[in-house]
Every structure is written in structure tokens, then in C-alpha cells.
Design a protein around this motif. Structure first.
Motif, PDB file in Angstrom:
ATOM      1  N   ARG A  87       7.989  14.700 -12.698  1.00 52.63           N
ATOM      2  CA  ARG A  87       9.054  15.693 -12.618  1.00 52.63           C
ATOM      3  C   ARG A  87       8.558  17.117 -12.896  1.00 52.63           C
ATOM      4  NH1 ARG A  87      12.833  16.062 -16.756  1.00 52.63           N
ATOM      5  NH2 ARG A  87      11.018  16.238 -18.108  1.00 52.63           N
ATOM      6  N   ASP A  88       7.678  17.251 -13.917  1.00 50.41           N
ATOM      7  CA  ASP A  88       7.243  18.612 -14.268  1.00 50.41           C
ATOM      8  C   ASP A  88       6.395  19.223 -13.157  1.00 50.41           C
ATOM      9  OD1 ASP A  88       8.638  18.412 -16.592  1.00 50.41           O
ATOM     10  OD2 ASP A  88       6.934  17.687 -17.769  1.00 50.41           O
ATOM     11  N   GLY A  89       5.575  18.379 -12.506  1.00 51.51           N
ATOM     12  CA  GLY A  89       4.766  18.845 -11.372  1.00 51.51           C
ATOM     13  C   GLY A  89       5.660  19.300 -10.223  1.00 51.51           C
ATOM     14  N   LEU A  90       6.691  18.514  -9.961  1.00 51.44           N
ATOM     15  CA  LEU A  90       7.634  18.878  -8.888  1.00 51.44           C
ATOM     16  C   LEU A  90       8.311  20.213  -9.205  1.00 51.44           C
ATOM     17  CD1 LEU A  90       9.340  18.275  -6.326  1.00 51.44           C
ATOM     18  CD2 LEU A  90      10.962  17.085  -7.823  1.00 51.44           C
ATOM     19  N   ARG A  91       8.750  20.364 -10.441  1.00 51.64           N
ATOM     20  CA  ARG A  91       9.432  21.621 -10.821  1.00 51.64           C
ATOM     21  C   ARG A  91       8.510  22.818 -10.632  1.00 51.64           C
ATOM     22  NH1 ARG A  91      12.030  22.489 -16.216  1.00 51.64           N
ATOM     23  NH2 ARG A  91      13.298  23.966 -15.053  1.00 51.64           N
ATOM     24  N   GLU A  92       7.250  22.627 -11.007  1.00 51.05           N
ATOM     25  CA  GLU A  92       6.300  23.733 -10.892  1.00 51.05           C
ATOM     26  C   GLU A  92       6.103  24.112  -9.414  1.00 51.05           C
ATOM     27  OE1 GLU A  92       2.920  23.032 -13.438  1.00 51.05           O
ATOM     28  OE2 GLU A  92       1.782  24.492 -12.230  1.00 51.05           O
ATOM     29  N   THR A 124      12.795  20.121   1.959  1.00 50.14           N
ATOM     30  CA  THR A 124      11.505  20.126   2.670  1.00 50.14           C
ATOM     31  C   THR A 124      10.363  20.248   1.656  1.00 50.14           C
ATOM     32  OG1 THR A 124      12.582  21.179   4.539  1.00 50.14           O
ATOM     33  CG2 THR A 124      10.190  21.311   4.495  1.00 50.14           C
ATOM     34  N   LEU A 125      10.546  21.099   0.655  1.00 49.34           N
ATOM     35  CA  LEU A 125       9.498  21.251  -0.373  1.00 49.34           C
ATOM     36  C   LEU A 125       9.311  19.953  -1.162  1.00 49.34           C
ATOM     37  CD1 LEU A 125      10.412  24.840  -1.628  1.00 49.34           C
ATOM     38  CD2 LEU A 125       8.222  24.182  -0.593  1.00 49.34           C
ATOM     39  N   ILE A 126      10.425  19.274  -1.465  1.00 53.49           N
ATOM     40  CA  ILE A 126      10.323  18.014  -2.223  1.00 53.49           C
ATOM     41  C   ILE A 126       9.545  16.997  -1.382  1.00 53.49           C
ATOM     42  CG2 ILE A 126      11.628  16.080  -3.215  1.00 53.49           C
ATOM     43  CD1 ILE A 126      13.855  18.089  -3.910  1.00 53.49           C
ATOM     44  N   LYS A 127       9.854  16.948  -0.103  1.00 51.12           N
ATOM     45  CA  LYS A 127       9.157  16.007   0.799  1.00 51.12           C
ATOM     46  C   LYS A 127       7.667  16.326   0.837  1.00 51.12           C
ATOM     47  CE  LYS A 127      10.122  13.873   5.313  1.00 51.12           C
ATOM     48  NZ  LYS A 127      10.562  12.571   4.837  1.00 51.12           N
ATOM     49  N   GLU A 128       7.354  17.614   0.972  1.00 49.13           N
ATOM     50  CA  GLU A 128       5.935  18.038   0.998  1.00 49.13           C
ATOM     51  C   GLU A 128       5.229  17.591  -0.285  1.00 49.13           C
ATOM     52  OE1 GLU A 128       6.485  22.256   3.283  1.00 49.13           O
ATOM     53  OE2 GLU A 128       5.538  22.316   1.286  1.00 49.13           O
ATOM     54  N   TYR A 129       5.915  17.789  -1.422  1.00 48.38           N
ATOM     55  CA  TYR A 129       5.280  17.497  -2.714  1.00 48.38           C
ATOM     56  C   TYR A 129       4.893  16.014  -2.818  1.00 48.38           C
ATOM     57  CZ  TYR A 129       4.213  17.410  -7.643  1.00 48.38           C
ATOM     58  OH  TYR A 129       3.555  17.266  -8.839  1.00 48.38           O
ATOM     59  N   TYR A 130       5.789  15.132  -2.380  1.00 47.55           N
ATOM     60  CA  TYR A 130       5.494  13.706  -2.536  1.00 47.55           C
ATOM     61  C   TYR A 130       4.773  13.076  -1.357  1.00 47.55           C
ATOM     62  CZ  TYR A 130       8.315  13.823  -6.712  1.00 47.55           C
ATOM     63  OH  TYR A 130       8.796  14.123  -7.959  1.00 47.55           O
ATOM     64  N   ILE A 135      15.296   8.358 -18.901  1.00 43.58           N
ATOM     65  CA  ILE A 135      15.695   9.320 -17.857  1.00 43.58           C
ATOM     66  C   ILE A 135      15.341  10.750 -18.219  1.00 43.58           C
ATOM     67  CG2 ILE A 135      17.526   7.931 -16.798  1.00 43.58           C
ATOM     68  CD1 ILE A 135      19.570   9.387 -18.440  1.00 43.58           C
ATOM     69  N   THR A 136      15.218  11.008 -19.508  1.00 45.30           N
ATOM     70  CA  THR A 136      14.914  12.386 -19.933  1.00 45.30           C
ATOM     71  C   THR A 136      13.646  12.925 -19.266  1.00 45.30           C
ATOM     72  OG1 THR A 136      15.982  11.989 -22.030  1.00 45.30           O
ATOM     73  CG2 THR A 136      14.421  13.780 -21.981  1.00 45.30           C
ATOM     74  N   ASP A 137      12.673  12.049 -19.041  1.00 46.13           N
ATOM     75  CA  ASP A 137      11.405  12.495 -18.441  1.00 46.13           C
ATOM     76  C   ASP A 137      11.458  12.578 -16.921  1.00 46.13           C
ATOM     77  OD1 ASP A 137      10.259  12.554 -20.906  1.00 46.13           O
ATOM     78  OD2 ASP A 137       9.557  10.473 -20.800  1.00 46.13           O
ATOM     79  N   ARG A 138      12.542  12.095 -16.336  1.00 44.14           N
ATOM     80  CA  ARG A 138      12.592  11.986 -14.863  1.00 44.14           C
ATOM     81  C   ARG A 138      13.627  12.896 -14.202  1.00 44.14           C
ATOM     82  NH1 ARG A 138      10.675   7.684 -12.203  1.00 44.14           N
ATOM     83  NH2 ARG A 138      12.500   7.689 -10.844  1.00 44.14           N
ATOM     84  N   ILE A 139      14.563  13.409 -14.994  1.00 44.71           N
ATOM     85  CA  ILE A 139      15.669  14.138 -14.360  1.00 44.71           C
ATOM     86  C   ILE A 139      15.311  15.590 -14.051  1.00 44.71           C
ATOM     87  CG2 ILE A 139      17.675  12.810 -15.123  1.00 44.71           C
ATOM     88  CD1 ILE A 139      17.791  14.560 -17.609  1.00 44.71           C
TER      89      ILE A 139
END
Ligand SMILES: Cc1ncc(COP(=O)(O)O)c(C=O)c1O
Length: 366
Positions: A292-297, A358-364, A335-339
């Protein structure tokens, strides 16, 4: 070309701006007719007999608990995953918050766990189901358990203005419903404010007294209250906002359905789950995602604002541990670590949502 996508968009709708001018000119700033009108319209829309305007959602919960009779040493059941303001009024009355784990898909209280906690309790008194993120808890089961064990229900509807379950509005299926008008909420008073709703005349009367130093209509201070009043200026904004809240909620639901469709093809993330018979009003659009933290960044680097609601489970805050000791509530902790909460407001465009997805798709998947 879509630019930055802010997490939210808090600005006053033009249609509600003129509402304070008359109050400013009137010279009547507290205990006046405008808050009374706001209260009447709110109760009417919500389907309750009474509504009492106060200075915050926290105060609405606190006065609700006081009015139903919660006091020192009582057990009050609260979800382990919520904003801390669902818990602090319990602590400040000297009562014990008993933390109930949550359903990891819908984030509201797990009803089997609530039943277990009630049986284990020596002094059960009240339950605070929280209608988190804009979706109501399973109130028919809360009501059944409350009736069986003689509990009062103070529903925290601070994030769920006019969410519905089985045709009933949030806050209306309880002894007391509590709402917040904090600026980021689905509707606001342009400052701090709250509303307590109830069908019980005695609770309404007590709440009215408690918000005004415990003073009753005869001028006698029968209860120990403080000053929790709502100002007329803020009441004027709230009264206007009430005219548009359904339209704004529909805007949020439209945005959520676009997100749902676009995220459906990304296996890594879990979009919000709207329960059968519920009308979710998407105060927040919360997904679960690995790393989650990587995605947020990544989203932040690309101009997309996000949030975490909430980074610490309610039972893990020092203010609780100091009073109640340590406990474990597994789903809330997991869930705290995933939301992560994605950008959400009534005016967000399809193009903005498309950029986020689109950015979320790119990230994963890149
Ligand atoms: C779930 C929940 N409970 C209680 C509150 C308290 O409301 P307020 O900030 O108006 O005191 C809020 C809002 O901040 C909330 O989100």
C-alpha cells in the motif's frame, strides 16, 4: 489532459454562500431560529422525530451517551476500526470501550464478534455501531442484540449522511444517531458542527439541556452540561446544504460506480463492497491493496492525492492502552496495513478517475 487529482475538493457550493448574510445582519448568533429550522429540516429528512444541533460530531456522540445513561464503569461496544472520535466520548465518561472486530470487507462491526463480546461483558450498557466510510452497519442485528441484552444504541453516522439500509436512513434506527459536519464530510456547516437525532422525547430534551450547561426550559441546571451549542451562522450553512446533500451523494455514488468498473480488471486491489440492501454514500472510497505505501508513493509522484483512514486500529492508541490495557483484534489490525482511500468528492470527473485507475494498473501490472 488531466492534471493533479486532489484527494478531495472542499469548497463551498455557490448556492449555499449567501445563507449567512441574513444571520450576520440579524444580531442573533446563538440560540436562535436558524439552528431550530436546520434541526427541523434535518429530522424531517432523516425520518426522526427530533434533531438537536451541537458544535461537533464528537459532542453529538458524547451527549447521546450521556442522555441514554452511560456512566462510569459501563461497558460500551465500539468497533476496533474507526476514527478515534467514536471512542473518546466513551473514555471521557469514564466508561470502558469494549472493542469489537470488524468485517474485513465492509469495515463495519462484525455481528458475530459483537454477540461474543456482549456475552463476555460484566456490565454491558450501550453499543456504538459506526456507519463507516458512508455505509451503514447491519442494524437489524445490532437492534436484535441490543433488545436481547438491554443495550442502548448510539449510532455514529458521522460519515454517513443519508446513507440507507432497507429503506431507513443512517441515524434513524437507534436510540440516538450522531452526525458530524466537519468540512470534509458529505455535508458541512463550514466549520465544526454536529447533529444528534432521536425519536425519544426525553433523550432530545436532555440533549438540549446538556448542550447548554445542563439548563432545562425552566432555567434550572438539573444535569451537568457544558457549552456544546451550534452557532446560527453555521446553522444557516447547514440548512442550505441540506437542500443539496442528496445531489452530492448521487455524485459520489456515480464516481464510485466508475471506480468499481475500472478497478474490476486489476486483480491486486479490492474495491469497496456495498452490502445488499444498503445505499452507500461513499464519504470515502477505500480499497485494499498490497504494498500500500509503495502504491501511495507512486500515485503521489504522479499528482494523485490519497489518504489512510485509519493508520492505527482504535484499540492501539496510547489513550486507550493507558486505561484499558492491550488487546488484539485481528481483522482491524490486518486491514490497517492494506487500506488506502482514493480521491473522492461529488465533482470528480471520469477522466480524473481514469487517471487514478490507470496509474494503479501500471503500478501492479507494468
Ligand atoms: C466516524 C467518525 N466519528 C466521529 C467523528 C467526530 O466528528 P467531529 O470531527 O465533528 O467531532 C468523525 C469525524 O471526524 C468521524 O469520522
Amino acid at each position: 489532459m488531466v492534471g493533479e487529482v486532489p484527494f478531495t475538493d472542499i469548497h463551498m457550493d455557490e448556492r449555499t454562500i449567501g445563507s449567512v448574510e441574513d444571520v450576520l445582519r440579524s444580531g442573533r448568533y446563538v440560540k436562535g431560529p436558524v439552528v431550530e429550522e436546520f434541526e427541523e429540516s434535518f429530522a424531517d429528512k432523516c425520518g426522526t422525530t427530533y434533531a438537536v444541533g451541537v458544535n461537533s460530531g464528537t459532542s453529538a456522540i458524547l451527549l447521546g451517551l450521556q442522555a441514554v445513561g452511560v456512566s462510569k464503569g459501563d461497558d460500551v461496544f465500539v468497533p476496533a476500526h474507526t476514527y478515534f472520535a467514536s471512542v473518546s466520548p466513551v473514555l471521557s465518561l469514564g466508561a470502558n470501550p469494549v472493542f469489537v472486530d470488524v468485517d474485513p470487507q465492509t469495515y463495519t462491526m462484525d455481528m458475530d464478534k459483537l454477540a461474543e463480546r456482549i456475552v463476555d461483558s460484566e456490565n454491558p450498557e450501550a453499543v456504538i455501531p459506526v456507519h463507516l466510510y458512508g455505509q451503514m452497519a447491519e442494524m437489524e442485528q445490532v437492534t436484535e442484540l441490543a433488545e436481547a441484552h438491554d443495550l442502548d444504541i448510539v449510532a455514529d453516522a458521522c460519515q454517513s449522511h443519508f446513507a440507507k439500509r432497507d429503506g431507513d436512513y443512517a441515524g434513524s434506527i437507534a436510540d440516538v444517531g450522531a452526525f458530524s459536519f466537519y468540512p470534509s464530510k458529505n455535508m458541512t456547516v463550514a466549520g465544526d458542527g454536529g447533529m444528534l437525532v432521536t425519536d425519544n422525547e426525553n433523550i432530545a430534551e436532555q440533549a438540549r439541556a446538556l448542550r447548554n450547561h445542563g439548563r432545562d426550559e425552566d432555567g434550572v441546571h438539573r444535569h451537568l452540561g457544558l457549552n456544546y451549542r451550534m452557532s446560527e451562522m453555521l446553522g444557516a450553512v447547514g440548512r442550505e446544504q441540506l437542500k443539496y446533500i442528496q445531489e452530492w451523494n448521487e455524485g459520489r455514488r456515480r464516481a464510485a460506480s466508475i471506480y468499481d468498473k475500472k478497478l474490476a480488471s486489476i486483480d491486486a486491489v479490492m474495491p469497496p463492497v456495498e452490502k445488499d440492501d444498503n445505499k452507500h454514500v461513499y464519504h470515502l472510497y477505500v480499497i485494499q491493496a498490497p504494498d500500500r505505501d509503495g502504491l501511495r508513493e507512486y500515485l503521489d509522484q504522479n499528482g494523485v492525492g490519497t489518504g489512510i483512514h485509519y493508520p492505527t486500529p482504535a484499540h492501539e492508541h496510547p489513550a486507550v492502552i493507558d486505561r484499558c490495557g492491550e488487546t488484539t483484534r485481528k481483522s482491524a489490525e490486518r486491514i490497517t496495513d492494506r487500506i488506502v482511500s482514493l480521491p473522492m468528492h461529488p465533482r470528480i470527473s471520469e477522466e480524473e478517475i481514469d487517471k487514478v485507475c490507470t496509474l494503479i494498473k501500471e503500478y501492479y501490472e507494468a
